[in-house]
Design an enzyme around this catalytic site. Structure first.
Site, PDB file in Angstrom:
ATOM      1  N   SER A  74     -14.412 -34.048   0.665  1.00 52.20           N
ATOM      2  CA  SER A  74     -14.104 -34.519  -0.166  1.00 52.20           C
ATOM      3  C   SER A  74     -13.741 -35.536  -1.013  1.00 52.20           C
ATOM      4  O   SER A  74     -13.828 -36.669  -0.324  1.00 52.20           O
ATOM      5  CB  SER A  74     -14.322 -33.472  -1.066  1.00 52.20           C
ATOM      6  OG  SER A  74     -14.041 -33.740  -2.772  1.00 52.20           O
ATOM      7  N   THR A  75     -13.298 -35.733  -2.364  1.00 55.29           N
ATOM      8  CA  THR A  75     -13.044 -37.151  -3.249  1.00 55.29           C
ATOM      9  C   THR A  75     -12.150 -37.981  -1.932  1.00 55.29           C
ATOM     10  O   THR A  75     -11.070 -37.625  -1.236  1.00 55.29           O
ATOM     11  CB  THR A  75     -11.505 -36.972  -3.895  1.00 55.29           C
ATOM     12  OG1 THR A  75     -12.180 -35.921  -4.584  1.00 55.29           O
ATOM     13  CG2 THR A  75     -11.518 -37.951  -5.218  1.00 55.29           C
ATOM     14  N   HIS A  83     -18.570 -33.210   0.653  1.00 54.75           N
ATOM     15  CA  HIS A  83     -18.882 -33.823  -0.989  1.00 54.75           C
ATOM     16  C   HIS A  83     -19.079 -35.068  -1.747  1.00 54.75           C
ATOM     17  O   HIS A  83     -18.670 -35.608  -1.506  1.00 54.75           O
ATOM     18  CB  HIS A  83     -17.694 -32.327  -2.104  1.00 54.75           C
ATOM     19  CG  HIS A  83     -17.151 -31.395  -1.149  1.00 54.75           C
ATOM     20  ND1 HIS A  83     -15.949 -30.769  -1.586  1.00 54.75           N
ATOM     21  CD2 HIS A  83     -17.450 -30.529  -0.675  1.00 54.75           C
ATOM     22  CE1 HIS A  83     -15.623 -30.025  -1.047  1.00 54.75           C
ATOM     23  NE2 HIS A  83     -16.791 -29.472  -0.375  1.00 54.75           N
ATOM     24  N   MET A  92     -10.268 -32.993  -3.784  1.00 60.35           N
ATOM     25  CA  MET A  92      -9.438 -31.882  -3.969  1.00 60.35           C
ATOM     26  C   MET A  92      -9.907 -30.814  -3.923  1.00 60.35           C
ATOM     27  O   MET A  92     -11.167 -30.369  -3.584  1.00 60.35           O
ATOM     28  CB  MET A  92      -9.956 -32.820  -5.799  1.00 60.35           C
ATOM     29  CG  MET A  92     -11.345 -32.526  -6.484  1.00 60.35           C
ATOM     30  SD  MET A  92     -11.093 -33.283  -7.621  1.00 60.35           S
ATOM     31  CE  MET A  92     -13.057 -34.081  -7.532  1.00 60.35           C
ATOM     32  N   ASP A 146     -11.764 -25.601  -1.298  1.00 58.80           N
ATOM     33  CA  ASP A 146     -13.141 -25.687   0.056  1.00 58.80           C
ATOM     34  C   ASP A 146     -12.870 -26.367   1.026  1.00 58.80           C
ATOM     35  O   ASP A 146     -11.511 -26.623   1.420  1.00 58.80           O
ATOM     36  CB  ASP A 146     -14.188 -26.785  -0.403  1.00 58.80           C
ATOM     37  CG  ASP A 146     -15.871 -26.293   0.424  1.00 58.80           C
ATOM     38  OD1 ASP A 146     -15.723 -25.345   0.663  1.00 58.80           O
ATOM     39  OD2 ASP A 146     -16.556 -26.858   0.369  1.00 58.80           O
TER      40      ASP A 146
END
Length: 343
Positions: free
Chosen positions: A165-166, A192, A285, A288
């Protein structure tokens, strides 16, 4: 004790966009917009003056564009950068910014000066607050690929699945640049990222890697050495029959899921390949990938997690490690070797 408000500088060449972003950010009691800037040169001057925690950054601007701002930030004490961009207009620029150290990206719902821009309020506030806690990792020369002898002659791994993600685009850039062309299994990635950016990201990753890296298409066959990047905004699963394995697009009515969902990808790989799955959870973050990692472990597969030292946001890997699901943790520059050891 209540934390001080996150100090934000809004940078955009549109006066209307600056007004909207300032308004939606100041609506949060946790954020204080210290000023706005109309172009890159104005931004650098105000970054030096105000020393904001976070900068929201347009990419296409006169005098000095967003990539120029990123390149001009100091290596120490720089603010975190959230790109606020339109995929239709500059998806490749957005991907470059993420690969060169921007913390995250928020897609403008329109390139026009309309009230639709207020629709990004919730996402922008959430990502600004997360960015304020994130570590800054600037782009560095990638590590060298492993020696040919490091690739195991025999491997039980039939598929590698990766979630991020991030900070994910920068982590994937470093990971795949150091992977050998003769990698013995297919790799499928759920990242993401907003829709419209994954085709550009896959192309840039492919240019920098010996692996073949593509954006997912429905029913795309898998093969060793191929990396498939889930399309932004689309869930994918791994499927196989008697003759081949492939990735499939899948719809879900659960709006709480990240899209693409790491959990869905991991769980499908576990169901199809059992102990032949190696899962890798990178920076990001949230949680998931936690339940998907449980599914992989329950099926006899293995999980690796990125170490805190190299994560932009130590959320997803931390949840997997704290649950006791990971066989090992490694910084991103050591992850290629860790993957090869656990094949």
């Amino acid at each position: 004790m209540r934390r001080p408000a996150v100090r934000v500088l809004v940078v955009d060449d549109s006066a209307f966009v600056r007004k909207v972003l300032r308004q939606v950010l100041n609506a949060s009691s946790s954020i204080d917009v210290v000023d706005t800037a109309m172009d890159g040169l104005d931004a650098l001057e105000k970054i030096a003056r105000y020393k904001p925690d976070v900068v929201t950054l347009d990419l296409v601007m006169p005098n000095l564009d967003g990539l120029g701002v990123l390149a001009s930030l100091p290596r120490e004490g720089a603010p975190r950068v959230i790109v606020v961009s339109s995929a239709e207009a500059d998806s490749n620029l957005g991907v470059r910014a993420l690969q060169e150290g921007a913390t995250d990206l928020v897609e403008k719902p329109t390139a026009l000066a309309t009230d639709r821009l207020f629709g990004l309020a919730d996402e922008l506030v959430r990502k600004v607050l997360a960015a304020a806690e994130a570590k800054i990792h600037r782009a560095e020369p990638p590590p060298a690929p492993p020696a040919p002898g490091a690739i195991p002659a025999l491997s039980r791994t039939r598929v590698v699945v990766i979630g991020a993600s991030t900070g994910g685009p920068l982590a994937l850039t470093r990971l795949f640049a150091a992977m050998p062309a003769e990698f013995p299994a297919p790799i499928v990635v759920a990242l993401h990222i907003p829709p419209g950016y994954t085709e550009s990201l896959a192309r840039r990753l492919d240019d920098a890697s010996a692996l073949s890296i593509v954006e997912a298409s429905d029913d795309l066959p898998l093969r060793p050495g191929l990396v498939v990047l889930a399309r932004g905004g689309t869930h994918i699963e791994v499927r196989r029959d008697l003759t081949r394995a492939s990735v499939r697009f899948v719809a879900t009515a659960d709006s709480s899921l990240y899209c693409p969902s790491v959990d869905l990808l991991f769980a499908s790989a576990a169901a199809e390949f059992g102990p032949g799955v190696l899962g890798v959870v990178l920076t990001g973050m949230g949680d998931d990938g936690l339940e998907g990692s449980r599914a992989i472990r329950a099926a006899g597969g293995r999980i690796l997690a990125e170490a805190e030292s190299s994560c932009v946001v130590y959320g997803m890997p931390r949840r997997v490690l704290e649950a006791g699901l990971a066989a090992a943790a490694a910084p991103i520059d050591q992850m290629p070797a860790a993957i090869l050891r656990h094949l």
